[in-house]
Design a protein around this motif. Structure first.
Motif, PDB file in Angstrom:
ATOM      1  N   GLN A 230       9.562  14.689   0.216  1.00  0.00           N
ATOM      2  CA  GLN A 230       9.669  16.090   0.595  1.00  0.00           C
ATOM      3  C   GLN A 230      10.164  16.220   2.036  1.00  0.00           C
ATOM      4  O   GLN A 230      11.006  17.061   2.344  1.00  0.00           O
ATOM      5  CB  GLN A 230       8.319  16.785   0.434  1.00  0.00           C
ATOM      6  N   ILE A 231       9.631  15.382   2.921  1.00  0.00           N
ATOM      7  CA  ILE A 231      10.051  15.396   4.317  1.00  0.00           C
ATOM      8  C   ILE A 231      11.516  14.972   4.419  1.00  0.00           C
ATOM      9  O   ILE A 231      12.322  15.606   5.096  1.00  0.00           O
ATOM     10  CB  ILE A 231       9.172  14.451   5.158  1.00  0.00           C
ATOM     11  N   VAL A 232      11.843  13.900   3.724  1.00  0.00           N
ATOM     12  CA  VAL A 232      13.214  13.391   3.750  1.00  0.00           C
ATOM     13  C   VAL A 232      14.183  14.453   3.260  1.00  0.00           C
ATOM     14  O   VAL A 232      15.274  14.628   3.805  1.00  0.00           O
ATOM     15  CB  VAL A 232      13.318  12.115   2.881  1.00  0.00           C
ATOM     16  N   GLY A 233      13.779  15.202   2.236  1.00  0.00           N
ATOM     17  CA  GLY A 233      14.657  16.215   1.668  1.00  0.00           C
ATOM     18  C   GLY A 233      15.074  17.263   2.668  1.00  0.00           C
ATOM     19  O   GLY A 233      16.169  17.812   2.589  1.00  0.00           O
ATOM     20  N   ASP A 234      14.249  17.553   3.635  1.00  0.00           N
ATOM     21  CA  ASP A 234      14.540  18.599   4.613  1.00  0.00           C
ATOM     22  C   ASP A 234      15.118  18.071   5.917  1.00  0.00           C
ATOM     23  O   ASP A 234      15.707  18.837   6.669  1.00  0.00           O
ATOM     24  CB  ASP A 234      13.254  19.382   4.926  1.00  0.00           C
ATOM     25  N   HIS A 235      14.943  16.802   6.196  1.00  0.00           N
ATOM     26  CA  HIS A 235      15.275  16.317   7.539  1.00  0.00           C
ATOM     27  C   HIS A 235      16.154  15.074   7.574  1.00  0.00           C
ATOM     28  O   HIS A 235      16.388  14.524   8.649  1.00  0.00           O
ATOM     29  CB  HIS A 235      13.979  16.034   8.310  1.00  0.00           C
ATOM     30  N   VAL A 236      16.630  14.619   6.431  1.00  0.00           N
ATOM     31  CA  VAL A 236      17.483  13.426   6.385  1.00  0.00           C
ATOM     32  C   VAL A 236      18.697  13.708   5.513  1.00  0.00           C
ATOM     33  O   VAL A 236      18.596  14.411   4.512  1.00  0.00           O
ATOM     34  CB  VAL A 236      16.710  12.209   5.827  1.00  0.00           C
ATOM     35  N   ARG A 237      19.841  13.168   5.912  1.00  0.00           N
ATOM     36  CA  ARG A 237      21.048  13.209   5.101  1.00  0.00           C
ATOM     37  C   ARG A 237      21.651  11.808   5.047  1.00  0.00           C
ATOM     38  O   ARG A 237      21.586  11.064   6.024  1.00  0.00           O
ATOM     39  CB  ARG A 237      22.077  14.185   5.684  1.00  0.00           C
ATOM     40  N   THR A 238      22.239  11.460   3.909  1.00  0.00           N
ATOM     41  CA  THR A 238      22.862  10.146   3.762  1.00  0.00           C
ATOM     42  C   THR A 238      23.932  10.197   2.689  1.00  0.00           C
ATOM     43  O   THR A 238      23.900  11.078   1.815  1.00  0.00           O
ATOM     44  CB  THR A 238      21.817   9.066   3.408  1.00  0.00           C
ATOM     45  N   ASP A 239      24.878   9.265   2.730  1.00  0.00           N
ATOM     46  CA  ASP A 239      25.851   9.154   1.652  1.00  0.00           C
ATOM     47  C   ASP A 239      25.566   7.947   0.762  1.00  0.00           C
ATOM     48  O   ASP A 239      26.420   7.531  -0.018  1.00  0.00           O
ATOM     49  CB  ASP A 239      27.287   9.133   2.175  1.00  0.00           C
ATOM     50  N   PHE A 240      24.360   7.375   0.875  1.00  0.00           N
ATOM     51  CA  PHE A 240      23.886   6.453  -0.161  1.00  0.00           C
ATOM     52  C   PHE A 240      23.693   7.240  -1.452  1.00  0.00           C
ATOM     53  O   PHE A 240      23.331   8.427  -1.421  1.00  0.00           O
ATOM     54  CB  PHE A 240      22.533   5.844   0.227  1.00  0.00           C
TER      55      PHE A 240
ATOM     56  N   ASN B   7       0.819  -1.212   0.000  1.00  0.00           N
ATOM     57  CA  ASN B   7       0.000   0.000   0.000  1.00  0.00           C
ATOM     58  C   ASN B   7       0.853   1.263   0.000  1.00  0.00           C
ATOM     59  O   ASN B   7       0.528   2.246  -0.652  1.00  0.00           O
ATOM     60  CB  ASN B   7      -0.930   0.011   1.217  1.00  0.00           C
ATOM     61  N   PHE B   8       1.951   1.229   0.737  1.00  0.00           N
ATOM     62  CA  PHE B   8       2.803   2.412   0.786  1.00  0.00           C
ATOM     63  C   PHE B   8       3.603   2.564  -0.509  1.00  0.00           C
ATOM     64  O   PHE B   8       3.655   3.638  -1.099  1.00  0.00           O
ATOM     65  CB  PHE B   8       3.762   2.320   1.970  1.00  0.00           C
ATOM     66  N   LEU B   9       4.231   1.498  -0.956  1.00  0.00           N
ATOM     67  CA  LEU B   9       5.087   1.579  -2.137  1.00  0.00           C
ATOM     68  C   LEU B   9       4.300   1.890  -3.399  1.00  0.00           C
ATOM     69  O   LEU B   9       4.851   2.414  -4.372  1.00  0.00           O
ATOM     70  CB  LEU B   9       5.852   0.256  -2.317  1.00  0.00           C
ATOM     71  N   ALA B  10       3.019   1.558  -3.405  1.00  0.00           N
ATOM     72  CA  ALA B  10       2.208   1.786  -4.596  1.00  0.00           C
ATOM     73  C   ALA B  10       1.450   3.105  -4.560  1.00  0.00           C
ATOM     74  O   ALA B  10       0.643   3.382  -5.451  1.00  0.00           O
ATOM     75  CB  ALA B  10       1.210   0.626  -4.764  1.00  0.00           C
ATOM     76  N   ASN B  11       1.691   3.905  -3.543  1.00  0.00           N
ATOM     77  CA  ASN B  11       0.950   5.155  -3.388  1.00  0.00           C
ATOM     78  C   ASN B  11       1.842   6.356  -3.724  1.00  0.00           C
ATOM     79  O   ASN B  11       2.652   6.789  -2.898  1.00  0.00           O
ATOM     80  CB  ASN B  11       0.450   5.275  -1.938  1.00  0.00           C
ATOM     81  N   PRO B  12       1.733   6.910  -4.938  1.00  0.00           N
ATOM     82  CA  PRO B  12       2.610   8.008  -5.363  1.00  0.00           C
ATOM     83  C   PRO B  12       2.528   9.234  -4.460  1.00  0.00           C
ATOM     84  O   PRO B  12       3.537   9.882  -4.203  1.00  0.00           O
ATOM     85  CB  PRO B  12       2.107   8.337  -6.773  1.00  0.00           C
ATOM     86  N   LYS B  13       1.331   9.539  -3.953  1.00  0.00           N
ATOM     87  CA  LYS B  13       1.195  10.725  -3.107  1.00  0.00           C
ATOM     88  C   LYS B  13       2.001  10.564  -1.819  1.00  0.00           C
ATOM     89  O   LYS B  13       2.685  11.496  -1.384  1.00  0.00           O
ATOM     90  CB  LYS B  13      -0.273  10.974  -2.764  1.00  0.00           C
ATOM     91  N   LYS B  14       1.917   9.381  -1.219  1.00  0.00           N
ATOM     92  CA  LYS B  14       2.676   9.155   0.007  1.00  0.00           C
ATOM     93  C   LYS B  14       4.169   9.228  -0.258  1.00  0.00           C
ATOM     94  O   LYS B  14       4.934   9.761   0.543  1.00  0.00           O
ATOM     95  CB  LYS B  14       2.310   7.797   0.623  1.00  0.00           C
ATOM     96  N   ILE B  15       4.574   8.683  -1.395  1.00  0.00           N
ATOM     97  CA  ILE B  15       5.989   8.728  -1.748  1.00  0.00           C
ATOM     98  C   ILE B  15       6.440  10.174  -1.917  1.00  0.00           C
ATOM     99  O   ILE B  15       7.497  10.578  -1.428  1.00  0.00           O
ATOM    100  CB  ILE B  15       6.255   7.920  -3.028  1.00  0.00           C
TER     101      ILE B  15
END
Length: 450
Positions: free
Chosen positions: A275-285, A262-270
């Protein structure tokens, strides 16, 4: 005849109308297709723009698994057959002590048998800071790195954790409190089995000036982002070790929720999550590694998951010390050997396990007991030591004898690096051992992996 020509004329009169309708239909089709294309491009652009905030391109420690899962020559040492990730949680901007790492956890994936292991490191652990002669609490290392140079915090902490565990840390992921709350809410909350009632009347309020009492009862609970964060952070009425165990539960619950269709198939949730990840997460992946990791995560067998928390319990690995006026945790054995052995035990290198080379240790040095000590180190790091002997005659040079003609290449390469010596190929009729390690008087000990 007149009738025939009249009908034909009427047919000709209708043809332009049909053509007009056809042309209009095609125009509508192309307009819809163009709109969909624009939406698609915008979606990809949004993901890319948000992703650019997330990804740190400076990492030089990628897991060899993503380069080539069969390229064992890329392995630098034990642990490189896995994907080792340093997960960090912190307050973030506008939060007191926002760059102090409240959560420090190593999550390691074995791509071969599709298993996962987690090791939580208490924030009060006193550690030597990589590349310096200084030591501090481990939760301060990120902040120290950031003060030296923006973006250096996770790099310094990766190296420091790698040193104390004697394992390569390939990636980091750092998320702040606000991002965690919003992320959990966007995926619809998580389901966690609370093993006992938890009441914390001293949980800090949003302004960090008063209290916001927190209570959750035992049993299966569905947690939204705010409650999940409190459950993961509360420690005043329990301990850092209990908190670390709860954090591991939350991570496992998040993983399970993210992998639901349900989550992976939901474009709006993604979109919302990116957007949230862009502001609050950092990674070197890298973006491509994230995609590969997500595909691998779907195959992980949760029943094989190993969870470990370093503690100062009676049977734990740490001891507390407040003699300086500050509360610290330090290794109980006064060294990092026991902690490194634990890390290698739960983060078993899959290539080393697969080769399972039978190793004989032969002490040819003038120092008694070196054979047993080396064998103990090797066993704690998951080497298959089948024999420990004292040589009939002394020997100056330490060497490794290979009876497999290079077939146990990963093990041989690891041992060569550990013992800083050469490998000699020999043949023998007896197949009871694959490799013999002869300890000479020049033996410098079981060194750290590069």
């Amino acid at each position: 005849m007149n009738i025939f020509f009249k009908k034909k004329k009427n047919q000709n009169e209708n043809e332009p109308k049909k053509k007009s309708k056809t042309k209009r239909g095609w125009r509508i089709f192309w307009i819809i297709l163009s709109v969909l294309g624009i939406v698609g491009i915008s979606y990809i652009g949004f993901l890319y723009a948000s992703g650019n905030k997330v990804f740190d391109p400076k990492s030089l420690t990628q897991s060899p698994f993503f380069k080539s899962s069969k390229n064992t020559s890329a392995l630098r040492g034990e642990g490189d057959g896995r994907i080792n990730i340093l997960l960090l949680g912190m307050g973030g901007a506008n939060h007191p002590g926002g760059t102090l790492t409240d959560t420090i956890m190593v999550i390691s994936i074995d791509p071969n048998d599709k298993s996962l292991a987690m090791l939580s490191i208490p924030r009060d652990l006193y550690v030597p800071i990589a590349g310096t002669k200084q030591s501090s609490k481990i939760n301060e290392v990120y902040s120290i790195g950031e003060k030296e140079k923006a973006g250096n915090g996770p790099v310094l902490l990766k190296e420091t954790v790698g040193n104390i565990l004697d394992l390569p840390i390939h990636y980091y992921v750092v998320v702040d409190f606000y991002g965690f709350v919003k992320f959990v809410d966007q995926i619809g909350g998580v389901d966690v089995l609370v093993d006992k009632n938890l009441y914390d009347p001293y949980f800090p309020d949003a302004n960090m000036q008063g209290y916001d009492p927190f209570y959750i009862k035992a049993g299966q609970q569905h947690l939204d982002g705010a409650v999940a964060l409190k459950y993961a952070r509360s420690r005043e009425t329990t301990s850092d070790f209990d908190r670390a165990a709860r954090q591991q539960k939350i991570i496992a619950a998040v993983k399970e929720k993210c992998l639901t269709a349900n989550f992976l198939a939901n474009p709006k949730k993604i979109l919302d999550v990116v957007q949230i990840v862009g502001d609050h997460v950092r990674t070197d992946f890298t973006a491509s590694e994230i995609i590969a990791l997500a595909d691998l995560a779907k195959q992980i067998d949760s029943s094989k998951t190993i969870s470990k928390v370093l503690t100062s319990a009676t049977d734990g690995e740490l001891v507390s010390d407040s003699s300086s006026g500050t509360y610290y945790l330090m290794p109980k054995d006064k060294s990092w050997e026991q902690i490194r052995a634990i890390a290698h035990e739960i983060f078993t290198d899959p290539n080393l396990r697969q080769e399972n080379a039978k190793i004989e240790v032969l002490n040819a040095s003038s120092t008694a007991g070196l054979g047993s000590k080396l064998a103990q180190n090797l066993k704690s790091y998951n080497y298959n030591v089948v024999s420990i002997k004292t040589a009939d005659k002394k020997q100056t040079k330490t060497e490794i004898i290979d009876y497999t003609n290079g077939q146990k290449s990963v093990t041989l390469n690891f041992l060569k690096n550990r013992l800083n010596t050469s490998v000699t190929k020999k043949t023998q009729a007896d197949s009871s051992v694959d490799i013999t390690i002869i300890i000479g008087d020049d033996y410098k000990g079981f060194s750290k992996s590069p």
